[in-house]
Design an enzyme around this catalytic site. Structure first.
Site, short mmCIF file in Angstrom:
data_model
loop_
_atom_site.label_atom_id
_atom_site.label_comp_id
_atom_site.label_asym_id
_atom_site.label_seq_id
_atom_site.Cartn_x
_atom_site.Cartn_y
_atom_site.Cartn_z
N GLN B 223 28.23 -18.76 -39.07
CA GLN B 223 29.87 -18.81 -39.21
C GLN B 223 30.02 -19.78 -40.46
OE1 GLN B 223 29.49 -19.79 -34.53
NE2 GLN B 223 31.25 -20.63 -35.34
N ARG B 373 33.26 -22.95 -28.28
CA ARG B 373 34.70 -22.73 -28.42
C ARG B 373 35.78 -23.92 -28.43
NH1 ARG B 373 37.72 -16.97 -27.32
NH2 ARG B 373 39.25 -17.21 -28.42
N CYS B 374 35.33 -25.00 -29.11
CA CYS B 374 36.11 -26.03 -28.95
C CYS B 374 35.76 -27.07 -30.35
CB CYS B 374 36.02 -27.03 -27.84
SG CYS B 374 35.07 -28.39 -27.87
N GLU B 743 40.96 -22.34 -29.68
CA GLU B 743 40.12 -22.86 -28.88
C GLU B 743 40.98 -23.90 -27.93
OE1 GLU B 743 36.39 -23.43 -31.95
OE2 GLU B 743 37.96 -25.20 -32.00
#
Lengths: 160, 789, 291
Positions: B223, B373-374, B743
């Site tokens: 990423q 995902r945060c 998110e």
């Protein structure tokens, strides 16, 4: 370990190769034939990313030996677009935003293809159960269901 | 924002543009890492430890090397020869690439086999003989902190315990005073278990070292390709890998969710193997390897306390946390924030006094602490506050919606300075909650619940009114390994008025190829269909920190707008030249400059672009290109209110989510269709840990659910039909008024679900149930509370 | 995950398959749908030298009622049960069961015979076959023999099949008029093995008395179980709420679950209690609807 000859019709073309007994169908597609649209997401037949059609039936190609497909007719995501025309499911996934990272998409489309073949007008509940062997981590399935509904409508319209 | 400013043809912000990237994905033509095939490429497979903690007595590679087609077996000893057997983590801790004497967690990499194909490599792995001397693993962080616990990190000189760091923020004294003075204090132990992002594509790479050019190219599931390039240069500079000779390519990525930010040993071994052998080496992990060895998320044990007045005014918040980081702190937080953005834990409420402290420990479990995902530990913080607010409501006999309304930071309070040091940019919390309540029919549901309860039926309504903090981040505070957390856009307008833009971020499904083009279309009037977006190749894209923590729109999205503004500045000069007018007399409207008062005297951006290459004003640089590195002045603070309704089976404990309404506010929206899609996905990744996911270990540190057979990802059947809507409260400091979004739902959904289940059972004396809330756990509650049907 | 090397054999006669089994003994395994075996090979839990693929043998994939029996060829795919009109009209228990197994793609490969021959107490068909009082037909070097379902599952992952025998068919007494069945399963998520599941098949005489009753239990013991005491309690009775409640309690006593990731033994016992009652009630409803 001896080699075996397999002949499989893949997306309409007959293909003959020598393969090891243990070669999994998904690796045959991805590595021998370099058809990489069929993906691998798990090892245990849970995710469905490797779904292809054998004689019209959706199966998980990570849990089949290539030999088991000998003499059969196979369809992969690469065979869904015909004569430059997208399959209604491909169109539906695009129109309804039924994909994000795209990794589960080919398997979803292949599974949904059999679903619609058997049940041209499924309810939402039937679609949910129908794609329960395919995991998606991005979409929350909402738009995948809409994509399948889109395709169902389109196929029916085209048929009339 | 009242509808799109641009026409459909231009396709700027606010249009539901269908995604450009779909064309390849729906045809199976996406190019993911495992799809990369190079001539002469070898395959790598990894020998992993069956033990959580053991001495390695010997590694015998003879049988593996005897297999035809096996080229090499790489061990820690081999890497030690190049001083590559250790690497730094993103938190400046250290991690083995391959061990030379000890394994510290089950499934740790022990050796790697390089072979002609993946079948032979797998046979090679089976043939490597490793002799271990198992030791008693320390699995529980509370055992790790005991004085007589064995010290696990003996590699660290002078280390006498398993403590990693202590972190605290807020005013302990003032908070204590507020607690002493308060009418009511509620306390709860809340555990957020260890979970795994489990993107459907696992991690992997193809490392290709060209010995002639001395150039390394790595296709990898990352990423953050630019940061990886720098890390490789820093770690492997001593073996001749200089940064200009390193090219990292992130091809299409099959989901990231934070799991593809860290550098895993497999990548490093593959790179080292390619350098040593001189051939391309591919490594793609199995699902079980992915679940068992790659970075986990969460694993916070929190003691949460909230003080309030009898009238319900929240006075003070205190949270003490024990963080289990496993073998090493391999989180991916900004350097200054070992606990990430946990200090957002005062949430959406005006709480004047707060103090939070945290201690992190080593255990014999896989390393990590990444964000699933945060935005860096926000989920943990939000779960703590949203659960304790409900506990307070229960204690005071108040409706949880009403109590939230009473304590919300009010719209006029923004920018709001939180007790733990954040400046919230904008928000309208009451509006979001009100809308959620209307949409779901809150009052009616409460009546129904009352009736059902009288009949002995179990129904619950759960609310979560969360505040996120995303878009890391301002350079004065935010860096990873020293690199400031800006992001970038390099924009080129071609002579025919079409454009290409490159970014330092990397989409993993977020749809950047579509949304970035919409931003540029908005700012320049060039149709988004004519703007090509590229990311992920460090040889071509400008430097950036990558895509995670909902930072792409807040940082790179802003960079796009700013780069477009630079183009406009130059375009103004060219237009003035073409129109023979002075620059000050020109006015911009989407896609053209015109002379004030004479709109017919205009030059389109396409005409201007052509002139930039064919007829530029003398004295001005030809061409039309701009680059912008955006250093955000503040974080953005998306928020939302969710309401979940559950029905619970009194016999089996089964939980059915009847409805789930999600109101999100991410400021101005670039593409509503994509935003909605992100919210659907985020909600599902909130449902997953709330009801299904947890990595479970036994006392020896053996993982008990290391495959999809037992690590349970929700399918289409478990996932409810999400009902979503948005309010729009623009960010005042972001050039587009936008905030991150992907998110928020993962952060906001788990407490809504947990609150709903607890609400259904609260009359039995239940205050908290830790997630994942399974039917078995609910059944256990029935037994404990003597409420078995 | 990569399976170990092995030799693939694909006989097209049953006799040939049996000779191959004879020849290779314990080193050979039968490959039917492969959806238990291939994952086990990928994990290298199963390391057969030879796989004998029996999918090419004619006459093992059928589904028909004749001579008072429902006859299911061992190679019938689970999906063919789902799609069969005969099954959906007369054998709701089998339809329920087939729909609860794994997922659609797996059911396109997985076979009814394989689901039984694997001997996994977590599989769904065994309990259904117990409730239906099936007989299993196996073929070996000395011809074929029938094994009653109660004698088929002998131990954990062990059946009465000999190394040189192949399961060829399942015979089920044809459903009499006024009969009904149901499979009730609690799973952590779709496609999972059961935390507990209960299969029920019953029929009534003209007077509304339960004539035949079968209750099978999934994944609550080392082998698939029959709840004899619940069956005995119901047989010859006109069912009412208290009778059904007591049957649930008795079935829970008959099972022998263990603690695992799906829950504690006590939880599973409680599920068996509840699911037994539900399965009986739905079976009754379905029988009345059928009559």
């Amino acid at each position: 370990m001896s080699k075996h000859t397999v002949t499989i019709e893949i997306n309409g073309s007959s293909i003959t190769r020598e393969v090891d007994s243990r070669l999994l169908l998904v690796h045959f597609l991805r590595e021998e034939l370099v058809m990489t649209g069929t993906h691998i997401g798990c090892d245990t037949s849970h995710c469905g990313a490797c779904t292809v059609l054998i004689d019209g039936r959706s199966v998980k190609s990570c849990t089949l030996f290539t030999m088991q497909a000998n003499g059969k007719s196979l369809t992969t995501i690469e065979g869904m677009e015909t004569e430059g025309k997208l399959h209604p499911l491909q169109e539906g996934f695009h129109q309804e935003h039924g994909l994000q990272c795209g990794f589960c998409t080919p398997g979803m489309i292949m599974r949904a293809a059999e679903l619609l073949d058997k049940n041209p007008n499924p309810t939402e509940e039937e679609i949910r159960w129908g794609i329960s062997g395919n995991l998606c981590r991005c979409t929350g399935y909402v738009n995948i269901i809409k994509a399948v509904q889109y395709a169902a409508e389109k196929i029916q319209k085209e048929a009339t | 924002m009242n509808g799109p400013k641009t026409s459909v043809e231009v396709g700027g912000m606010g249009h539901n543009i269908k995604r450009k990237e779909d064309a390849r994905f729906i045809r199976g033509q996406g190019k993911y890492t495992d799809d990369v095939v190079l001539p002469g490429m070898l395959h790598m497979d990894i020998v992993r430890s069956p033990y959580a903690y053991a001495k390695i007595k010997s590694i015998n590679t003879d049988n593996a090397m005897a297999i035809p087609g096996v080229h090499a077996v790489i061990t820690g000893e081999v890497l030690e020869g190049y001083n590559l057997h250790w690497m730094p983590t993103l938190m400046s801790d250290t991690q083995m690439v391959l061990p030379t004497d000890t394994v510290m967690y089950q499934s740790q990499e022990v050796a790697a086999v390089i072979a002609d194909d993946r079948y032979i490599a797998a046979d090679g792995v089976e043939a490597v003989e490793v002799e271990y001397e198992p030791m008693q693993a320390v699995v529980d962080p509370f055992k790790a902190m005991e004085a007589d616990a064995p010290v696990l990190r003996t590699d660290k000189e002078g280390k006498t315990d398993n403590h990693i760091w202590h972190w605290e923020t807020g005013d302990a004294e003032k908070t204590e005073e507020a607690f002493q003075a308060a009418d009511v204090v509620v306390k709860e132990k809340v555990y957020l278990p260890r979970i795994h992002v489990a993107s459907i594509e696992t991690c992997g790479c193809v490392a290709s070292f060209d010995p002639v050019e001395g150039k390394l190219t790595v296709w990898m599931t990352t990423q953050a390709p630019h940061a990886i390039r720098t890390v490789v240069a820093l770690v492997a500079g001593h073996v001749g890998l200089s940064e200009e000779k390193i090219r990292i390519i992130s091809p299409d990525i099959g989901g990231g969710f934070g799991g593809k930010v860290p550098v895993y040993p497999g990548y490093v071994i593959a790179i080292a193997s390619s350098v040593v052998i001189g051939k391309p080496v591919k490594w793609v992990e199995d699902r079980s390897e992915n679940l068992q060895a790659d970075s986990f998320a969460r694993d916070y044990h929190m003691d949460v306390e909230l003080a309030a007045s009898n009238s319900g005014k929240m006075e003070a918040l205190r949270i003490k946390t024990v963080a289990d980081h496993g073998y090493t702190d391999a989180a991916a937080n900004p350097s200054k924030y070992p606990a990430g953005m946990f200090s957002i834990c005062t949430g959406s409420y005006d709480i004047k006094n707060a103090f939070t402290e945290m201690d992190a420990y080593y255990t014999n479990k896989p390393p990590g602490g990444i964000a699933y995902r945060c935005s860096f530990r926000v989920t943990e913080a939000v779960h703590a506050i949203e659960r304790i607010v409900d506990v307070l409501a229960l204690k005071l006999g108040r409706d949880p919606a009403d109590l939230r309304m009473q304590n919300f930071i009010q719209p006029e309070d923004f920018p709001y300075q939180s007790a733990l040091g954040w400046e919230y940019d904008s928000g309208n919390y009451p509006r979001a909650l009100k809308l959620a309540m209307e949409k779901i029919g809150y009052e009616e549901l409460r009546r129904e619940q009352k009736e059902k309860r009288e009949r002995g039926e179990l129904m619950g309504i759960g609310i979560s009114s969360f505040t996120e903090i995303v878009g890391a981040g301002p350079s004065k505070d935010f860096d990873i390994l020293g690199i400031k957390m800006f992001d970038s856009c390099e924009l080129r307008i071609h002579p025919t008025g079409k454009a290409i833009a490159r970014f330092g971020t990397k989409s993993q499904g977020q749809g950047h190829e579509t949304t970035y083009a919409q931003i540029l279309a908005e700012e320049l009037g060039i149709p988004s269909s004519q703007i090509q977006i590229e990311e992920g190749d460090t040889d071509t894209a400008p430097y950036g920190l990558g895509t995670y923590a909902s930072r792409s729109t807040p940082t790179a999205g802003a960079a796009a707008a700013k780069a477009a503004h630079k183009i406009r500045e130059k375009a103004r000069k060219i237009a003035a030249h073409l129109l023979e007018a002075s620059e000050e007399d020109l006015e911009w409207e989407v896609g053209k400059f015109f002379v004030k008062g004479s709109p017919e005297q205009a030059k389109t951006i396409q005409e201007i672009a052509f002139a930039a290459y064919t007829n530029h004003p003398q004295g001005l640089e030809p061409g039309l290109e701009a680059t912008h590195y955006y250093d955000p002045p503040n974080m953005t603070f998306p928020f939302g209110s969710y309401i979940c309704v559950v029905d619970i089976d009194r016999k089996t404990g089964e939980i059915k989510i009847r409805r789930f309404v999600a109101i999100d506010d991410c400021g101005n929206i670039i593409n509503p269709m994509i935003v909605e899609g992100q919210i659907h996905g985020g909600l599902t990744q909130g449902l997953a840990p709330a009801m299904y996911e947890e990595l479970i270990y036994d006392e020896q540190g053996n993982i008990l659910n290391g495959s999809f057979m037992d690590y349970l990802l929700p399918t289409s059947v478990e996932t409810p039909n999400w009902e979503t809507e948005q309010t729009i409260t623009p960010s005042p400091h972001h050039p587009l008024g936008a905030k991150g979004v992907a998110e928020s739902p993962t952060v906001g959904a788990p407490p809504a679900i947990a609150n709903a289940v607890v609400d259904a059972l609260s009359h039995l004396g239940v205050e908290n149930i830790d997630i994942p809330i399974t039917p078995f756990k609910v059944w256990q509650v029935f037994q404990e509370k003597g409420a078995a049907a | 995950m990569i399976p170990p090397p092995y030799e693939y054999l694909n006989p097209n006669q049953l006799s040939e398959a049996i000779s191959l089994l004879q020849k290779h003994g314990e080193e050979a395994k039968i490959l039917a749908g492969g959806h238990s075996l291939i994952p086990a090979m990928k994990l290298r839990f199963a390391l057969p030298e030879y796989l004998i693929d029996i999918s090419g043998i004619e006459g093992m994939d059928f589904l028909r009622e004749e001579e008072g029996q429902l006859r299911i060829g061992a190679m019938s795919r689970e999906s063919s049960l789902e799609e069969s009109e005969l099954i959906s009209e007369k054998y709701p228990l089998l339809l329920d069961t087939a729909k609860m197994i794994a997922d659609p793609q797996v059911r396109n490969m997985a076979t009814v015979g394989g689901n039984l021959a694997h001997g996994d107490p977590a599989n769904d068909h065994p309990a259904a076959m117990i409730a239906l009082r099936a007989r299993v037909v196996v073929e070996g070097p000395n011809g074929s023999r029938e094994i009653g379902i109660d004698d088929f599952f002998t131990d954990f992952f062990t059946t009465a099949l000999q190394n040189n025998e192949i399961l060829t068919e399942i015979k089920i007494p044809a459903a009499p008029p006024n009969s009904g069945g149901s499979y009730q399963k609690i799973e952590r998520k779709v496609g999972d093995y059961a935390a507990a599941a209960v299969a029920c098949q019953l029929s009534f005489d003209a007077g509304g008395t339960i004539q035949q009753i079968g209750i099978g239990l999934t994944n609550v013991g080392p082998i698939p179980l029959r709840s004899n005491s619940a069956e005995d309690h119901l047989r010859g009775q006109i069912p009412d709420d208290s009778l059904i409640r007591e049957s649930g309690r008795l079935a829970a006593e008959d099972c022998d679950p263990v603690d695992d990731l799906r829950g504690s033994a006590e939880y599973k016992r409680d599920l068996v209690n509840e699911l037994t009652q539900r399965a009986i009630k739905i079976s009754i409803e379905r029988s009345e609807r059928g009559s």
